[in-house]
Design an enzyme around this catalytic site. Structure first.
Site, PDB file in Angstrom:
ATOM      1  N   GLY A 110       7.418  -8.366 -29.807  1.00 13.17           N
ATOM      2  CA  GLY A 110       7.831  -7.116 -29.182  1.00 13.17           C
ATOM      3  C   GLY A 110       6.704  -6.498 -28.382  1.00 13.17           C
ATOM      4  O   GLY A 110       5.538  -6.834 -28.571  1.00 13.17           O
ATOM      5  N   VAL A 111       7.085  -5.620 -27.458  1.00 19.48           N
ATOM      6  CA  VAL A 111       6.110  -4.886 -26.653  1.00 19.48           C
ATOM      7  C   VAL A 111       6.569  -3.440 -26.585  1.00 19.48           C
ATOM      8  O   VAL A 111       7.719  -3.161 -26.257  1.00 19.48           O
ATOM      9  CB  VAL A 111       5.992  -5.463 -25.223  1.00 19.48           C
ATOM     10  N   GLY A 112       5.688  -2.514 -26.919  1.00 18.30           N
ATOM     11  CA  GLY A 112       6.019  -1.091 -26.874  1.00 18.30           C
ATOM     12  C   GLY A 112       4.984  -0.321 -26.101  1.00 18.30           C
ATOM     13  O   GLY A 112       4.079  -0.897 -25.475  1.00 18.30           O
ATOM     14  N   GLY A 113       5.116   1.011 -26.127  1.00 17.75           N
ATOM     15  CA  GLY A 113       4.176   1.841 -25.400  1.00 17.75           C
ATOM     16  C   GLY A 113       2.760   1.715 -25.924  1.00 17.75           C
ATOM     17  O   GLY A 113       1.792   1.820 -25.176  1.00 17.75           O
ATOM     18  N   GLY A 169       1.433  -1.026 -27.384  1.00 17.89           N
ATOM     19  CA  GLY A 169       0.902  -2.343 -27.046  1.00 17.89           C
ATOM     20  C   GLY A 169       1.828  -3.443 -27.528  1.00 17.89           C
ATOM     21  O   GLY A 169       2.997  -3.228 -27.830  1.00 17.89           O
ATOM     22  N   LYS A 170       1.293  -4.640 -27.637  1.00 20.10           N
ATOM     23  CA  LYS A 170       2.071  -5.802 -28.049  1.00 20.10           C
ATOM     24  C   LYS A 170       2.122  -5.902 -29.570  1.00 20.10           C
ATOM     25  O   LYS A 170       1.197  -5.495 -30.261  1.00 20.10           O
ATOM     26  CB  LYS A 170       1.466  -7.082 -27.475  1.00 20.10           C
ATOM     27  N   LYS A 177       0.408  -4.903 -34.691  1.00 17.00           N
ATOM     28  CA  LYS A 177       0.570  -4.128 -33.455  1.00 17.00           C
ATOM     29  C   LYS A 177      -0.809  -3.835 -32.882  1.00 17.00           C
ATOM     30  O   LYS A 177      -1.627  -3.167 -33.515  1.00 17.00           O
ATOM     31  CB  LYS A 177       1.346  -2.845 -33.732  1.00 17.00           C
ATOM     32  N   ASP A 182      10.136  10.760 -32.857  1.00 14.45           N
ATOM     33  CA  ASP A 182      10.546   9.691 -31.941  1.00 14.45           C
ATOM     34  C   ASP A 182      11.611   8.817 -32.600  1.00 14.45           C
ATOM     35  O   ASP A 182      11.504   7.589 -32.610  1.00 14.45           O
ATOM     36  CB  ASP A 182       9.331   8.854 -31.538  1.00 14.45           C
TER      37      ASP A 182
END
Length: 837
Positions: free
Chosen positions: A521-524, A526-527, A542, A638
């Site tokens: 996965g990739v989020g705000g 990082g990876k 993460k 969030d």
């Protein structure tokens, strides 16, 4: 005949007040017009102001910043206290129009620019919304701003540019440029990501896309002023060196061959762009294992067109210099051979690519562009080359919006202002920030702050160099964003003792040297990698984007929160790593991924209504524990379907606590805080008042509940306007009794209508406009448990051949229903004025 000729001449004279034979440059609030430092003539703006003239006022700035490139147009301004419109006659409505807006948020008599919030609409395109030039200039460390737009051809012979102040506020403008532009966006660029994922090239039409210029760089060369631009567009091209990432600066080279446009239209870029370039240099062994990379801060949630300008003046045959192009760590082009593309020496070409950006919540988004030599074709030289680079924010065919929230003022900048101005107030309203843009930078030491500020002052005051010292349109790269060390991460002793500390060597071993194949996965932040620790335990790792100093607050918050929280429905933090400036978090591995993946992103698993209810109940229990089960109230801030993970037993785990808030005052009522969260899930009351409470989580969870029922994203910009936002569309249809029109077609039968009615009732109440009208998370949990009981009772009765509850009848899947693929789940900018600001 003479009389008729006089009439024609008279109306031609009147019409000349509203048309221009070429580029139109207006200096606002200066009745006599003027000439700028480049010798360009600027007209007064009064004759083009067709609406709101009586509510506007001309004024002059009290202060001239030494970094201003010219007195005209920046030292005069027009102030608007109500909606006001400029009207321009278009020479050729079937071609694009280049519009530039100039802002100098300085000190003006009788007004406070820090309290100016306004929107700007050009034709039907929303350019700016709730815009604060004061906040933007401070956040970007600039004294003036230039916003540049390429507007699509119009059906009208006129272009109206309207300034609309927010309530109890005012708008202002210092200068406008209206320039007829050739169609420079006439190709269909490659959609980055499709090549790697699908092994096919996908293009995206841009002919109907309005554009905002974010960056324009003369790579390897010097600043190019407006009068040296080509095609009469008067663009500015900036030095690229400040955007290069890492120590690999490469070498700047000037071409040793004669450059001509050949088949390229001259207006594409000035020849000076193609006469200079940046390459990696002659160190072959170093080049084999490195790349040349630029990174840029942009507004998340939009599409971006990346245009690369190339002109190889050295290679004389194919397979001499061959390289790969990567955008946002995705392969955009393989084995680029410029001579092979042009079949000639010193021949300029351009290539366009479109990249989709995701919504992020940690305060910023960066666009990465990398060139790396390839050995696949065994080229003669291991090198790369780039001459110019442009980045444009795009609107799409369905959405005429280019507005983004105001950027944030970083902690470092705020601290610098506080040191420089003793009366600076940390909670001043001028630094209130809208969610989803900008970012929280790491707090540096006082000496570093003062050094940076001193360098800025010195640079701004250098005679003859002020224009080139300011960075490109709309954005300025804060050098502190690239400064990161473990010293800025402060973890409490209690938190550190409750979780494990990992060395970077352990992380590398666990992920096979951070192998890209292990990315899950990739989020705000990082990876996210899948890894194995201690030879047997699967974990999710993460890693913060190592290029950015952002995310420090989120890193610390996640550790502090999860180290002391243990609950069946919260993801468990195992430990962290901060070696060598890294920020890495290690969690239990949650095998089935996010809830969203099992709703509408093409996953093969179809969740039954019974399973969906259990997942919602588990999520509600986790959130209820946060609100009531610890010493202080914890607000997640969030909540969304991507932050609800599912384990092998389909148990829900609430994750991602980087934005969470806690404290002794939380339990006593809502608190004032800078807005953070994800568009589509954001509590409108929190957004408009900056007042946070646990009911903000309840609102976000209400959106998730309707996601579960309807199997569609919170925001769908490609749908009609009334269907874009799930939070308004779903409750409206429930109220109108159109439940079967919104429910997931995969739930084709065997659903208790009583269960769904209980579910939609609580979901709708979660989305009440006012926090006081929403249920608590405990109430939500009880209603969901009741909905599950009703469903299970219905299922049991059905097994006996009887029915004590109504059923939603099976129905065919609607073929016209949109395919909610991940790429359609774009972040949609909220219109802040609709939220009461």
């Amino acid at each position: 005949m003479t009389f008729n000729l006089l009439i024609i001449l008279f109306f031609s004279y009147l019409y000349s007040f509203h048309t221009s034979a070429g580029p139109l440059l207006l200096t606002c609030g200066l009745n006599s017009g003027g000439t700028d430092a480049d010798g360009r003539k600027w007209e007064p703006d009064t004759k083009y102001l067709v609406a709101g003239m009586d509510k506007s006022a001309a004024t002059k700035s009290d202060v001239q910043d030494p970094s201003l490139p010219s007195v005209v147009p920046y030292m005069s301004a027009r102030i608007f206290h109500s909606g006001s419109t400029y009207q321009f006659s278009l020479q050729n409505p079937r071609s694009r129009t280049l519009l530039r807006l100039h802002f100098y948020p300085s000190s003006y008599p009788n007004v406070d620019v820090s309290k100016s919030y306004f929107g700007v609409v050009a034709g039907s395109v929303l350019l700016l919304n709730n815009f604060s030039a004061h906040i933007t200039a401070q956040a970007l460390s600039q004294s003036y701003l230039v916003k540049e737009y390429y507007l699509t051809p119009s059906k009208s012979p006129f272009l109206n540019v309207t300034f609309q102040p927010a309530e109890n506020s005012f708008a202002f403008i210092n200068g406008l440029e209206v320039i007829p532009a050739p169609e420079i966006f006439n190709a269909e660029p490659l959609l980055v990501g499709s090549y790697v994922d699908a092994q096919t090239f996908s293009t995206i039409p841009v002919v109907n896309s309005n554009m905002e210029t974010m960056y324009r760089l003369n790579v390897g060369g010097q600043f190019i002023p407006p009068l040296s631009d080509s095609g009469g567009l008067m663009r500015m091209w900036y030095d690229d060196s400040v955007y290069i990432y890492g120590a690999g600066q490469g070498v700047a080279v000037t071409a040793n061959a004669s450059i001509g446009y050949k088949k390229l239209p001259p207006y594409t870029a000035p020849l000076d762009v193609y006469r200079s370039y940046r390459s990696m240099g002659a160190y072959v062994d170093v080049n084999k294992v490195s790349n040349l990379t630029w990174n840029f801060e942009i507004d998340p949630g939009f599409l971006y067109l990346v245009r690369l300008h190339w002109c190889d003046s050295e290679m004389v045959k194919v397979n001499q210099r061959v390289f790969d192009l990567f955008i946002n760590n995705m392969t955009a082009a393989r084995e680029v051979d410029l001579f092979g593309l042009t079949d000639a020496v010193a021949t300029p070409i351009t290539k366009d690519y479109v990249v989709v950006t995701e919504n992020v919540t940690d305060g910023g988004y960066r666009l990465w562009i990398s060139l790396a030599p390839t050995n696949g074709t065994m080229p003669q030289f291991m090198d790369v080359l780039l001459n110019g680079l442009e980045i444009f924010k795009m609107s799409d065919n369905f959405e005429t919006n280019l507005a983004a929230p105001n950027p944030s003022i970083s902690d470092l900048m705020r601290k610098g202002h506080k040191m420089e101005h003793k009366d600076f107030e940390e909670n001043d309203s001028t630094i209130t920030i809208a969610c989803g843009a900008g970012g929280a930078a790491a707090v540096g030491v006082a000496v570093a702050v003062m050094c940076i500020l001193c360098r800025r002052k010195k640079r701004a005051g250098s005679k003859g160099d002020s224009r080139t010292s300011w960075l490109p349109i709309s954005r300025n790269l804060n050098n502190t964003n690239n400064t990161k060390s473990s010293s800025v991460v402060v973890i409490s002793t209690d938190a550190a003792s409750n979780c494990r500390y990992f060395s970077l060597v352990e992380i590398i071993n666990a992920t096979n040297n951070l192998d890209e194949s292990n990315i899950i996965g990739v989020g705000g932040f990082g990876k996210v990698y899948r890894g194995v620790i201690d030879g047997k335990t699967n974990v999710a790792i993460k890693r913060s984007n190592p290029s950015s100093g952002q995310g420090v607050n989120e890193f610390q918050t996640e550790i502090e929160m999860l180290s002391r929280l243990r609950h069946r429905h919260l993801v468990s933090l195992i430990g962290f790593c901060e070696d060598n400036g890294e920020m890495i978090l290690v969690y239990d591995y949650i095998g089935r991924g996010t809830l969203r993946e099992h709703l509408y992103n093409g996953n093969k698993t179809t969740l039954s209504w019974n399973e969906r209810l259990k997942i919602c109940i588990g999520s509600a229990r986790g959130l209820h524990y946060l609100h009531t089960g610890s010493k202080y109230t914890i607000i997640h801030r969030d909540v969304k379907s991507t932050n609800i993970l599912l384990d092998e037993k389909w148990e829900a785990k609430v994750s991602d606590f980087g934005l969470s808030k806690t404290g002794p005052t939380m339990s006593k009522g809502d608190v004032s805080t800078a807005v953070k969260g994800s568009f589509g899930y954001l509590d409108p009351e929190y957004f408009s008042r900056q007042r946070l409470s646990e009911k903000s989580d309840v609102y976000s969870f209400g959106v998730v509940l309707f996601e579960v029922l309807c199997a569609r994203p919170a925001l769908c910009p490609n749908l009609p306007q009334e269907q874009i936002g799930l939070a308004s569309w779903a409750p409206r249809n429930v109220k109108l009794g159109k439940l079967e029109e919104i429910i997931d077609p995969e739930l084709k039968g065997g659903i208790s209508l009583d269960s769904v009615a209980k579910f939609t009732d609580v979901a709708t109440r979660c989305l009440a406009d006012h926090a006081g009208d929403r249920p608590t998370m405990g109430d939500v949990l009880r209603n969901l448990e009741m909905a599950l009981q009703l469903q299970q009772k219905y299922m049991a009765d059905g097994d006996d051949g009887s029915t004590t509850s109504q059923q939603i009848l099976p129905r065919d899947i609607d073929e016209s229903r949109p395919n909610y693929h991940e790429n359609n789940d774009l972040t949609f900018s909220l219109y802040v004025n609709e939220q009461g600001r």
